[in-house]
Structure formats: structure tokens, C-alpha cells
Design a protein around this motif. Structure first.
Motif, PDB file in Angstrom:
ATOM      1  N   PRO A   1      15.780  18.763   3.802  1.00 52.81           N
ATOM      2  CA  PRO A   1      15.240  17.629   4.556  1.00 52.81           C
ATOM      3  C   PRO A   1      16.224  16.457   4.532  1.00 52.81           C
ATOM      4  CG  PRO A   1      14.201  17.767   2.397  1.00 52.81           C
ATOM      5  CD  PRO A   1      15.047  19.011   2.543  1.00 52.81           C
ATOM      6  N   LEU A   2      16.004  15.495   5.406  1.00 54.46           N
ATOM      7  CA  LEU A   2      16.847  14.298   5.422  1.00 54.46           C
ATOM      8  C   LEU A   2      16.648  13.505   4.133  1.00 54.46           C
ATOM      9  CD1 LEU A   2      16.289  12.991   9.069  1.00 54.46           C
ATOM     10  CD2 LEU A   2      18.246  14.304   8.196  1.00 54.46           C
ATOM     11  N   ASP A   3      17.732  12.964   3.618  1.00 50.72           N
ATOM     12  CA  ASP A   3      17.695  12.144   2.412  1.00 50.72           C
ATOM     13  C   ASP A   3      17.186  10.747   2.786  1.00 50.72           C
ATOM     14  OD1 ASP A   3      18.101  10.695   0.124  1.00 50.72           O
ATOM     15  OD2 ASP A   3      20.258  11.107  -0.026  1.00 50.72           O
ATOM     16  N   ARG A   4      16.049  10.372   2.236  1.00 46.74           N
ATOM     17  CA  ARG A   4      15.456   9.080   2.591  1.00 46.74           C
ATOM     18  C   ARG A   4      16.274   7.893   2.097  1.00 46.74           C
ATOM     19  NH1 ARG A   4       9.340   8.634   4.038  1.00 46.74           N
ATOM     20  NH2 ARG A   4       9.082  10.609   5.112  1.00 46.74           N
ATOM     21  N   ALA A   5      17.229   8.139   1.223  1.00 43.43           N
ATOM     22  CA  ALA A   5      18.122   7.052   0.809  1.00 43.43           C
ATOM     23  C   ALA A   5      19.003   6.595   1.974  1.00 43.43           C
ATOM     24  CB  ALA A   5      18.987   7.506  -0.364  1.00 43.43           C
ATOM     25  N   ARG A   6      19.091   7.429   3.011  1.00 41.11           N
ATOM     26  CA  ARG A   6      19.902   7.081   4.186  1.00 41.11           C
ATOM     27  C   ARG A   6      19.110   6.273   5.209  1.00 41.11           C
ATOM     28  NH1 ARG A   6      22.120  12.750   6.241  1.00 41.11           N
ATOM     29  NH2 ARG A   6      23.216  11.395   7.700  1.00 41.11           N
ATOM     30  N   PHE A  61       8.156   8.082  10.110  1.00 43.28           N
ATOM     31  CA  PHE A  61       7.587   9.032  11.070  1.00 43.28           C
ATOM     32  C   PHE A  61       8.669  10.004  11.546  1.00 43.28           C
ATOM     33  CE2 PHE A  61       6.793  10.342  15.436  1.00 43.28           C
ATOM     34  CZ  PHE A  61       5.473  10.771  15.409  1.00 43.28           C
ATOM     35  N   ASP A  62       9.799   9.481  12.007  1.00 42.01           N
ATOM     36  CA  ASP A  62      10.867  10.337  12.530  1.00 42.01           C
ATOM     37  C   ASP A  62      11.509  11.170  11.427  1.00 42.01           C
ATOM     38  OD1 ASP A  62      11.056   9.341  15.440  1.00 42.01           O
ATOM     39  OD2 ASP A  62      11.146   7.493  14.296  1.00 42.01           O
ATOM     40  N   PHE A  63      11.685  10.585  10.248  1.00 36.93           N
ATOM     41  CA  PHE A  63      12.240  11.340   9.118  1.00 36.93           C
ATOM     42  C   PHE A  63      11.327  12.510   8.765  1.00 36.93           C
ATOM     43  CE2 PHE A  63      15.549   8.410   8.531  1.00 36.93           C
ATOM     44  CZ  PHE A  63      16.344   8.781   7.447  1.00 36.93           C
ATOM     45  N   ALA A  64      10.008  12.271   8.755  1.00 39.06           N
ATOM     46  CA  ALA A  64       9.072  13.332   8.385  1.00 39.06           C
ATOM     47  C   ALA A  64       9.143  14.490   9.375  1.00 39.06           C
ATOM     48  CB  ALA A  64       7.648  12.769   8.325  1.00 39.06           C
ATOM     49  N   PHE A  65       9.225  14.190  10.668  1.00 44.12           N
ATOM     50  CA  PHE A  65       9.264  15.259  11.663  1.00 44.12           C
ATOM     51  C   PHE A  65      10.579  16.031  11.620  1.00 44.12           C
ATOM     52  CE2 PHE A  65       5.402  13.718  13.642  1.00 44.12           C
ATOM     53  CZ  PHE A  65       4.874  14.885  14.180  1.00 44.12           C
ATOM     54  N   VAL A 119      19.679  23.859  17.847  1.00 45.83           N
ATOM     55  CA  VAL A 119      20.399  22.577  17.946  1.00 45.83           C
ATOM     56  C   VAL A 119      20.570  21.901  16.585  1.00 45.83           C
ATOM     57  CG1 VAL A 119      19.481  22.239  20.277  1.00 45.83           C
ATOM     58  CG2 VAL A 119      18.360  21.112  18.344  1.00 45.83           C
ATOM     59  N   ALA A 120      20.018  22.513  15.529  1.00 41.47           N
ATOM     60  CA  ALA A 120      20.021  21.863  14.213  1.00 41.47           C
ATOM     61  C   ALA A 120      21.434  21.540  13.737  1.00 41.47           C
ATOM     62  CB  ALA A 120      19.298  22.740  13.191  1.00 41.47           C
ATOM     63  N   ASP A 121      22.358  22.496  13.861  1.00 36.72           N
ATOM     64  CA  ASP A 121      23.719  22.262  13.379  1.00 36.72           C
ATOM     65  C   ASP A 121      24.407  21.135  14.146  1.00 36.72           C
ATOM     66  OD1 ASP A 121      23.509  24.202  11.453  1.00 36.72           O
ATOM     67  OD2 ASP A 121      24.511  25.767  12.622  1.00 36.72           O
ATOM     68  N   GLU A 122      24.225  21.124  15.464  1.00 37.77           N
ATOM     69  CA  GLU A 122      24.849  20.071  16.274  1.00 37.77           C
ATOM     70  C   GLU A 122      24.274  18.699  15.916  1.00 37.77           C
ATOM     71  OE1 GLU A 122      25.486  18.781  20.974  1.00 37.77           O
ATOM     72  OE2 GLU A 122      24.390  20.616  20.469  1.00 37.77           O
ATOM     73  N   MET A 123      22.964  18.649  15.715  1.00 37.60           N
ATOM     74  CA  MET A 123      22.326  17.385  15.333  1.00 37.60           C
ATOM     75  C   MET A 123      22.839  16.893  13.980  1.00 37.60           C
ATOM     76  SD  MET A 123      18.359  16.608  14.337  1.00 37.60           S
ATOM     77  CE  MET A 123      18.701  17.242  12.679  1.00 37.60           C
ATOM     78  N   LEU A 124      22.885  17.797  13.004  1.00 38.06           N
ATOM     79  CA  LEU A 124      23.343  17.408  11.661  1.00 38.06           C
ATOM     80  C   LEU A 124      24.804  16.974  11.686  1.00 38.06           C
ATOM     81  CD1 LEU A 124      21.577  20.142   9.511  1.00 38.06           C
ATOM     82  CD2 LEU A 124      21.019  17.695   9.598  1.00 38.06           C
ATOM     83  N   ALA A 125      25.613  17.623  12.509  1.00 37.96           N
ATOM     84  CA  ALA A 125      27.022  17.230  12.622  1.00 37.96           C
ATOM     85  C   ALA A 125      27.126  15.822  13.208  1.00 37.96           C
ATOM     86  CB  ALA A 125      27.779  18.227  13.491  1.00 37.96           C
ATOM     87  N   PHE A 126      26.276  15.515  14.177  1.00 38.74           N
ATOM     88  CA  PHE A 126      26.301  14.170  14.764  1.00 38.74           C
ATOM     89  C   PHE A 126      25.819  13.133  13.751  1.00 38.74           C
ATOM     90  CE2 PHE A 126      24.781  10.600  17.298  1.00 38.74           C
ATOM     91  CZ  PHE A 126      25.820  10.440  18.221  1.00 38.74           C
ATOM     92  N   PHE A 127      24.769  13.470  12.996  1.00 40.61           N
ATOM     93  CA  PHE A 127      24.288  12.559  11.950  1.00 40.61           C
ATOM     94  C   PHE A 127      25.362  12.331  10.888  1.00 40.61           C
ATOM     95  CE2 PHE A 127      19.378  13.304  12.259  1.00 40.61           C
ATOM     96  CZ  PHE A 127      19.392  12.771  13.541  1.00 40.61           C
ATOM     97  N   GLY A 128      26.118  13.379  10.551  1.00 42.05           N
ATOM     98  CA  GLY A 128      27.111  13.271   9.495  1.00 42.05           C
ATOM     99  C   GLY A 128      26.459  12.818   8.200  1.00 42.05           C
ATOM    100  N   LEU A 138      13.719  20.828   9.856  1.00 46.13           N
ATOM    101  CA  LEU A 138      14.842  21.359   9.075  1.00 46.13           C
ATOM    102  C   LEU A 138      14.358  22.367   8.035  1.00 46.13           C
ATOM    103  CD1 LEU A 138      16.929  18.096   8.569  1.00 46.13           C
ATOM    104  CD2 LEU A 138      17.656  20.117   9.844  1.00 46.13           C
ATOM    105  N   GLU A 139      13.272  22.053   7.369  1.00 45.36           N
ATOM    106  CA  GLU A 139      12.758  22.954   6.337  1.00 45.36           C
ATOM    107  C   GLU A 139      12.259  24.255   6.952  1.00 45.36           C
ATOM    108  OE1 GLU A 139      11.311  20.321   2.620  1.00 45.36           O
ATOM    109  OE2 GLU A 139      10.162  19.962   4.444  1.00 45.36           O
TER     110      GLU A 139
END
Length: 225
Positions: free
Chosen positions: A111-116, A95-99, A75-84, A104-105
Motif C-alpha cells: 500500500p501507499l506509505d502514509r508518511a508521503r 480517501f484517495d490513499f485508501a482506494f 496500469v499499476a506499474d506505470e502509476m507507481l513509476a510516475f509517483f516515484g 495495490l494490495e
């Protein structure tokens, strides 16, 4: 100009993504100008390990619930597409960013960019210092209906947090709506169906009292020649 963000939440097997705990549920909803649009992403996942009973008591998800469900990689690709490339809103967002980043790694993604990151927890603490600022506490404070929340459910938590987020960022004004037409995307107030003007006519006593009051004002504009 419309601004898109994504509000998301996870449920997990525990608290330590770097020592074996995994994501078992991901939910996300789209926000435009901080209001939910109705577009959602949801996935219940096989964490590839047992779900401890302590975790099940929090979110209600058991090993039987995730049997046969997709793994995160599916589901990673679908999730990332939704996040954009949108800003990502969460309550206690680190907490959620870390998980999500750990998942992803594991599948060879960045990993998610924490600037977002937009974290609603410090927003709540700044507004209500020294008070409980859990999602439940905030919902009660803002009079948001919690009757459906018997356990932590990622999608329901997202919908509740979306309402909390509106309040933390200023609140939805009564009567204020958004035009549904993209070409006319601006806020406006709903007008009453009918409106009858009412003429106010002062009595002679009120007129005399007003004249006497004005006469006491030195060099007033009303009697100046």
C-alpha cells in the motif's frame, strides 16, 4: 534545489474500498517546487463491477465509458513509476490513499506509505476555519475558473487543485517566474522592457519647510558640525 511532488485524484464506484468499491479513474500531475510541470498520468479503468447510478451522477462515468478499458493491474506499474518516491498531494487525501492502497494490495503490491501524504483539506480548514472547504468552494474563494467543471473529473480536479495548492502554500507572486534553465533554477522578477528614471527636484518652499523641520530636531545628524 528542486523538490518534486505528485498531486493526484481518483474517481470511484462508491465510498468503501474494503467492501467492494473500486477505482475507475486515476489522474496525477507532477509538481516541481509546488508548481505543475505539465507532466501527467491518467487512466480510465474497468472496475470489474457495475458503477452505481449515484456515483455516475457525481463524476459522469458510466459502465459504457469503462467497457474495454484496462484493469488496475495493467496500469499499476506505470502509476507507481510516475509517483516515484515523491510526496503525494490530494484533497481529503486519506480517501484517495485508501482506494489506491486497496487496489495495490489486490494485485499483491504494497500500500501507499502514509508518511508521503500531503492533505490539502486540513490545510484549507486551518486557513478558513468554519467555512466550506470543498474544491469548488476553494476555487471560488481564490477566483479560479470553474467553468469547465460540470462533473467531478479526476484530471481536471488535479489541475484545479494544483492552483488551489499554490494559494494554500503562499500564493504565486505577481511577476515572479521560474527560470526554465535547470542550471539557473532560481526565481526572478521580470523587468520592464524600458525604464526611464525621473528626477525629483523640490521647490524652494519645500526646501525651506524641510530646513525648518530639521532645525527643530535636537542634535540632528544633518546640521551637526
Amino acid at each position: 534545489m528542486s523538490t518534486r511532488s505528485v498531486l493526484f485524484d481518483t474517481e470511484t464506484t462508491g465510498f468503501e474500498p474494503l467492501t467492494g468499491d473500486r477505482v475507475i479513474e486515476i489522474a496525477a500531475i507532477e509538481l516541481v517546487n509546488d508548481l505543475a510541470t505539465g507532466k501527467e498520468f491518467y487512466a480510465l479503468l474497468d472496475p470489474e463491477r457495475d458503477i452505481p447510478s449515484d456515483s455516475t451522477r457525481v463524476h459522469g462515468i458510466t459502465n459504457a465509458h469503462v467497457e474495454g478499458k484496462p484493469k488496475f493491474a495493467a496500469v499499476a506499474d506505470e502509476m507507481l513509476a510516475f509517483f516515484g518516491d515523491s510526496k503525494l498531494v490530494a484533497h481529503n487525501a486519506p480517501f484517495d490513499f485508501a482506494f489506491i492502497s486497496a487496489e495495490l494490495e489486490r494485485v499483491g503490491r504494497k500500500p501507499l506509505d502514509r508518511a508521503r501524504m500531503i492533505d490539502t483539506l486540513p490545510m484549507a480548514k486551518a486557513r478558513f476555519p468554519g467555512m466550506p472547504n470543498s474544491l469548488d468552494a476553494l476555487c471560488r474563494r481564490f477566483d479560479i475558473d470553474l467553468s469547465a467543471r460540470t462533473t467531478h473529473n479526476a484530471l481536471l480536479d488535479c489541475k484545479l487543485l494544483a492552483e488551489v495548492y499554490v494559494e494554500l502554500t503562499g500564493g504565486r507572486q505577481r511577476g515572479l517566474t521560474l527560470d526554465a534553465s535547470p542550471a539557473l533554477a532560481f526565481a526572478h522578477y521580470d523587468k520592464p522592457a524600458t525604464r526611464t528614471p525621473r528626477l525629483i527636484v523640490p521647490t524652494s518652499e519645500q526646501t525651506a519647510a524641510h530646513d525648518a523641520f530639521v532645525a527643530k530636531i535636537k542634535d540632528n545628524l544633518w546640521t551637526r558640525g
